[in-house]
Write a protein that holds these residues in place. Structure first.
Motif, PDB file in Angstrom:
ATOM      1  N   ALA A   1       3.443 -66.614 -46.989  1.00 28.12           N
ATOM      2  CA  ALA A   1       4.122 -65.932 -45.880  1.00 28.12           C
ATOM      3  C   ALA A   1       4.575 -64.535 -46.289  1.00 28.12           C
ATOM      4  N   GLU A   2       5.022 -64.364 -47.548  1.00 27.56           N
ATOM      5  CA  GLU A   2       5.443 -63.038 -47.977  1.00 27.56           C
ATOM      6  C   GLU A   2       4.250 -62.122 -48.198  1.00 27.56           C
ATOM      7  N   VAL A   3       3.160 -62.671 -48.695  1.00 26.39           N
ATOM      8  CA  VAL A   3       1.958 -61.858 -48.907  1.00 26.39           C
ATOM      9  C   VAL A   3       1.428 -61.332 -47.574  1.00 26.39           C
TER      10      VAL A   3
ATOM     11  N   ARG B   1      15.976 -74.747 -31.515  1.00 26.45           N
ATOM     12  CA  ARG B   1      15.127 -73.615 -31.887  1.00 26.45           C
ATOM     13  C   ARG B   1      14.931 -73.616 -33.395  1.00 26.45           C
ATOM     14  N   VAL B   2      13.750 -73.167 -33.820  1.00 29.21           N
ATOM     15  CA  VAL B   2      13.366 -73.203 -35.235  1.00 29.21           C
ATOM     16  C   VAL B   2      13.483 -71.795 -35.800  1.00 29.21           C
ATOM     17  N   PHE B   3      14.473 -71.581 -36.665  1.00 30.99           N
ATOM     18  CA  PHE B   3      14.718 -70.278 -37.274  1.00 30.99           C
ATOM     19  C   PHE B   3      14.164 -70.248 -38.693  1.00 30.99           C
ATOM     20  N   VAL B   4      13.604 -69.104 -39.058  1.00 32.13           N
ATOM     21  CA  VAL B   4      13.196 -68.869 -40.444  1.00 32.13           C
ATOM     22  C   VAL B   4      14.398 -68.257 -41.169  1.00 32.13           C
ATOM     23  N   THR B   5      14.922 -68.973 -42.149  1.00 31.51           N
ATOM     24  CA  THR B   5      16.100 -68.486 -42.874  1.00 31.51           C
ATOM     25  C   THR B   5      15.736 -67.747 -44.151  1.00 31.51           C
ATOM     26  N   GLU B   6      14.526 -67.971 -44.661  1.00 28.72           N
ATOM     27  CA  GLU B   6      14.134 -67.298 -45.905  1.00 28.72           C
ATOM     28  C   GLU B   6      12.622 -67.316 -46.037  1.00 28.72           C
ATOM     29  N   VAL B   7      12.075 -66.237 -46.537  1.00 26.45           N
ATOM     30  CA  VAL B   7      10.653 -66.158 -46.900  1.00 26.45           C
ATOM     31  C   VAL B   7      10.595 -66.091 -48.418  1.00 26.45           C
ATOM     32  N   LEU B   8      10.046 -67.121 -49.043  1.00 25.28           N
ATOM     33  CA  LEU B   8      10.075 -67.238 -50.494  1.00 25.28           C
ATOM     34  C   LEU B   8       9.199 -66.173 -51.149  1.00 25.28           C
ATOM     35  N   PRO B   9       9.650 -65.617 -52.266  1.00 30.70           N
ATOM     36  CA  PRO B   9       8.851 -64.605 -52.976  1.00 30.70           C
ATOM     37  C   PRO B   9       7.530 -65.190 -53.470  1.00 30.70           C
TER      38      PRO B   9
ATOM     39  N   ARG C   1      12.728 -55.884 -43.020  1.00 29.92           N
ATOM     40  CA  ARG C   1      11.343 -55.487 -43.311  1.00 29.92           C
ATOM     41  C   ARG C   1      10.812 -56.373 -44.428  1.00 29.92           C
ATOM     42  N   PRO C   2       9.490 -56.477 -44.562  1.00 26.16           N
ATOM     43  CA  PRO C   2       8.934 -57.259 -45.679  1.00 26.16           C
ATOM     44  C   PRO C   2       9.327 -56.645 -47.023  1.00 26.16           C
ATOM     45  N   ARG C   3       9.445 -57.489 -48.013  1.00 31.72           N
ATOM     46  CA  ARG C   3       9.782 -56.993 -49.341  1.00 31.72           C
ATOM     47  C   ARG C   3       8.665 -56.118 -49.882  1.00 31.72           C
ATOM     48  N   ARG C   4       9.067 -55.044 -50.522  1.00 34.59           N
ATOM     49  CA  ARG C   4       8.093 -54.206 -51.197  1.00 34.59           C
ATOM     50  C   ARG C   4       7.673 -54.839 -52.515  1.00 34.59           C
ATOM     51  N   ARG C   5       6.679 -54.278 -53.104  1.00 38.11           N
ATOM     52  CA  ARG C   5       6.169 -54.846 -54.343  1.00 38.11           C
ATOM     53  C   ARG C   5       7.235 -54.844 -55.433  1.00 38.11           C
TER      54      ARG C   5
END
Length: 565
Positions: free
Chosen positions: A321-323, A309-317, A398-402
Motif C-alpha cells: 500500500a505504501e509503495v 465505516r472502515v477507516f485506514v489508521t496506518e499505512v505500514l512502511p 501525503r505519501p511518505r517520501r523515500r
C-alpha cells in the motif's frame, strides 16, 4: 412540446388559455405538431395565437359531458395551452402587448419570474440554476453550484409534505416518488430504472439518502422533469401535499417550478452515481478515487471500524500500500471489488480480502481531505471517535517520501534502527513480562513528546542515541534487561524493562522503556535480537543457567526473570 427555456428565463411572457374541442376528431397525442395545429383552431379569435417562433405546452384532460337526463354525450377535450411569446414587453399583468398584435382579455399573460418571486424557494432556485448554467460544460460533482441546486430541489419537494397521522415512520419525499408507476406495459423506462436504482442502493440507509440518490440519478438520466410532472398529476397528490403550504400542490406555483426543472433537465450531467455513501448525511460528496493493486500476501493497511465505516489508521512502511502511494491514513474504504463496505461489521473487510486472496483487488477510497484541502466536514464526528479509540492516530497528508520510509541508518559499518522513544515508567520490584501489559499504557498516558533515536542491538549491549546529535541516551548490557516484548493491541510498539537501582536497600527496582518502530516486522525483529543477545550472553558468560518457556533467568542480583514475548 417543450417550452422555450431561454425565453422563460429572460424576457419571455407566458400565455394561458383554455379551449374545448371534440376528442373524436383530434389526431394522436403523440404527434405534437398535428395535435397543436388542430388545437389552435379552437383558440378564440381574440387570443394571440402562437407563431412558428413560439413553443407550446399542452396540458389536456379528457372529461365526459353529462347531459340533463344523465345520458353520456361524446367527450370533449378541456385543454390548457401555455406558450412563451419572447417579443412581448414587460407591461403589467393582463395588459402585456405584442409588437404585432395586442394580448386580448381572453388570454392571461404572466412574466416567468413574477410567480417565482412570491416564493423564496423558487427565487433562490432560479438564481442557482442560472449560475449552474453559466458554469458551462457538463456538470460534475465538483461544480460549485450543484449541491445548492440539489438542496433547493429537495426543500421544494419537502415543503408542505403531509405527515401520516398514525405510524412512527416520518414521511419524506422519497416515499412519494417510489410509488410512481414503474414502466409502461411491464417494460422498464429510464424513470423506473432511476427509481429502482435508488431503492436498491446498499449505500443509502435512510429515506433521505435514497431520495438524494434518485435526484442525482434523475439529473444524470434527464428524467427529473418527467418524474415531478408525473408526481404533480398523481391522483394521490393531495394525500401527500398540502395545497395551502406546498409548491407541488399549488397550481399557481407549480408551473414556474416545473419550468425551472425543465431547464435543469436539459443540462448535461456527468456524475459519479456510485459516490453516494454520505448522502444520508450531506449533499457534499467526498473525493472518491479508485485504488487497484496486484495480488500480494499483505497489503499493509491497518484499519479500524467506526459506526459502520472502515477507516485506514496506518499505512505500514515498505508495504504494498505504501509503495503504490494511493491510500493515506484517515481515508475510508468504500468498496472492495464492487462490494460495498457501507455499514460494515467488524472484520468484514478483512474477510473479504482473505476471500479474494491471490486476485487483483480494486478499492473505492473516499479521501479524508476535501477539494479545498480541509477535512471533509461529514467525517469530523467519525474522526473524533477514531481519535478517542486510537490516541496516536494522525491524518496523513501525503505519501511518505523515500527518505521518510528509510527505517535504518548505517553508522560505523552497522545498521541502526530509526525509532521513536516514547518514554519510561517505574514498574516496581518485579520486572517480568507480565508488567508490560500495564506498563506500556502507563507510558503512553504520559503523552511525552516522542524523540527520534537510533537503536543499536550489539553483541553485548543495547545502545540508544539521539538521532539529531548522536548523543548516547541509554546503554544497557544484557544482564540489566529483565524482559522484552509488546502488546497484541499495539503491534508497532515494544518495550523492555531494565534494572534501575540494583543497590537499593529495598531490593532491585525496574523501569520500563517504550519505543515505536515503523512496522510490525521491524518490531518483531528487534525483540528477537534482544532475546537472542541476552540468551547468548548468559550461555557464554554464566556457567549456571536454567530456562522455562519464553523465560530466561537473570543473575542473582537482578531478582527477576528475563522474559521475551
Amino acid at each position: 412540446m417543450p417550452i422555450q427555456h431561454q425565453s422563460m428565463l429572460c424576457i419571455g411572457v407566458r400565455l394561458y388559455t383554455h379551449i374545448h374541442a371534440d376528442v373524436s376528431a383530434i389526431p394522436p397525442y403523440g404527434n405534437a405538431h398535428l395535435c397543436l395545429s388542430y388545437l389552435c383552431k379552437y383558440i378564440p379569435p381574440c387570443v394571440h395565437k402562437p407563431t412558428c417562433h413560439e413553443r407550446v405546452q399542452v396540458r389536456r384532460c379528457v372529461q365526459p359531458r353529462i347531459g340533463v337526463t344523465g345520458a353520456r354525450t361524446p367527450p370533449v377535450l378541456v385543454a390548457e395551452l401555455c406558450w412563451v411569446a419572447p417579443e412581448l414587453g414587460a407591461s403589467p399583468l393582463g395588459q402585456t402587448g405584442c409588437r404585432r398584435c395586442p394580448v386580448p382579455p381572453g388570454c392571461v399573460a404572466t412574466r416567468p419570474g413574477l410567480m417565482a418571486g412570491k416564493e423564496p424557494l423558487l427565487s433562490a432556485l432560479r438564481g442557482e440554476v442560472l449560475q449552474l448554467r453559466e458554469d458551462g460544460g457538463p456538470c460534475t460533482d465538483t461544480s460549485p453550484h450543484l449541491a445548492a441546486v440539489c438542496q433547493l430541489l429537495e426543500s421544494v419537494l419537502r415543503k408542505g409534505l403531509r405527515q401520516p397521522v398514525w405510524g412512527f415512520r416520518r414521511r419524506d419525499y422519497w416515499h412519494c416518488l417510489e410509488q410512481l408507476p414503474q414502466g409502461d406495459g411491464g417494460r422498464p423506462n429510464p424513470l423506473s430504472l432511476s427509481i429502482q436504482r435508488a431503492a436498491t442502493c446498499s449505500k443509502a440507509l435512510t429515506a433521505q439518502g435514497r431520495g438524494r440518490c434518485f435526484l442525482r440519478s434523475a439529473l444524470q438520466g434527464k428524467v427529473l422533469a418527467a418524474a415531478l410532472r408525473q408526481l404533480a398529476h398523481s391522483p394521490r397528490l393531495l394525500e401527500f401535499y398540502d395545497p395551502a403550504s406546498s409548491i407541488l400542490g399549488n397550481e399557481v406555483l407549480l408551473e414556474p417550478f416545473l419550468s425551472l426543472v425543465l431547464v435543469v433537465t436539459e443540462m448535461d450531467f456527468s456524475l459519479d452515481l456510485q459516490n453516494c455513501s454520505f448522502l444520508d448525511e450531506s449533499w457534499l460528496l467526498p473525493v472518491c478515487i479508485t485504488y487497484e493493486t496486484v495480488p500480494c500476501r499483505v497489503l499493509g493497511m491497518v484499519i479500524r471500524y467506526v459506526d459502520g465505516r472502515v477507516f485506514v489508521t496506518e499505512v505500514l512502511p515498505e508495504s504494498q500500500a505504501e509503495v503504490d502511494k494511493v491510500v493515506l491514513a484517515g481515508d475510508v474504504l468504500d468498496e472492495i471489488n464492487g462490494c460495498s463496505l457501507r455499514n460494515a461489521s467488524s472484520g468484514q473487510a478483512g474477510a473479504m480480502v482473505q476471500k479474494l486472496k491471490g486476485q487483483p483487488l480494486s478499492f473505492r477510497v473516499l479521501r479524508w481531505r476535501w477539494h479545498d484541502g480541509e477535512v471533509y466536514e461529514p467525517l469530523l464526528p467519525y474522526l473524533k471517535v477514531l481519535k478517542e479509540k486510537e490516541p496516536r492516530f494522525q491524518l496523513q497528508r501525503r505519501p511518505r517520501r523515500r527518505a521518510e520510509r528509510e527505517t535504518r541508518k548505517v553508522q560505523g559499518g552497522r545498521l541502526l534502527y530509526n525509532l521513536r522513544y516514547l518514554g519510561r515508567s517505574g514498574v516496581g520490584t518485579f520486572g517480568g513480562k507480565e508488567v508490560l501489559e500495564w506498563a506500556i499504557p502507563t507510558v503512553l498516558e504520559q503523552h511525552s513528546a516522542p524523540r527520534e533515536v537510533l537503536f543499536d542491538v550489539k553483541e553485548t549491549e543495547i545502545l540508544v542515541q539521539e538521532k539529531a546529535s548522536s548523543k548516547v541516551l541509554f546503554r544497557y548490557v544484557y544482564p540489566e534487561v529483565s524482559c522484552v516484548g509488546r502488546r497484541r493491541e499495539s503491534s508497532h510498539l515494544f518495550a523492555f524493562c531494565v534494572v534501575s537501582s540494583p543497590e537499593s536497600p529495598e531490593g532491585n527496582t525496574f523501569d520500563c522503556l517504550v519505543f515505536a518502530s515503523g512496522s510490525e516486522q521491524e518490531c518483531e525483529e528487534i525483540i528477537k535480537r534482544i532475546g537472542k543477545g541476552t540468551l547468548y550472553f548468559f550461555r557464554y558468560n554464566y556457567s549456571k543457567m536454567w530456562s522455562t518457556k519464553n523465560c530466561y533467568s537473570m543473575p542473582p542480583h537482578a531478582r527477576s526473570n528475563n522474559c521475551f514475548c
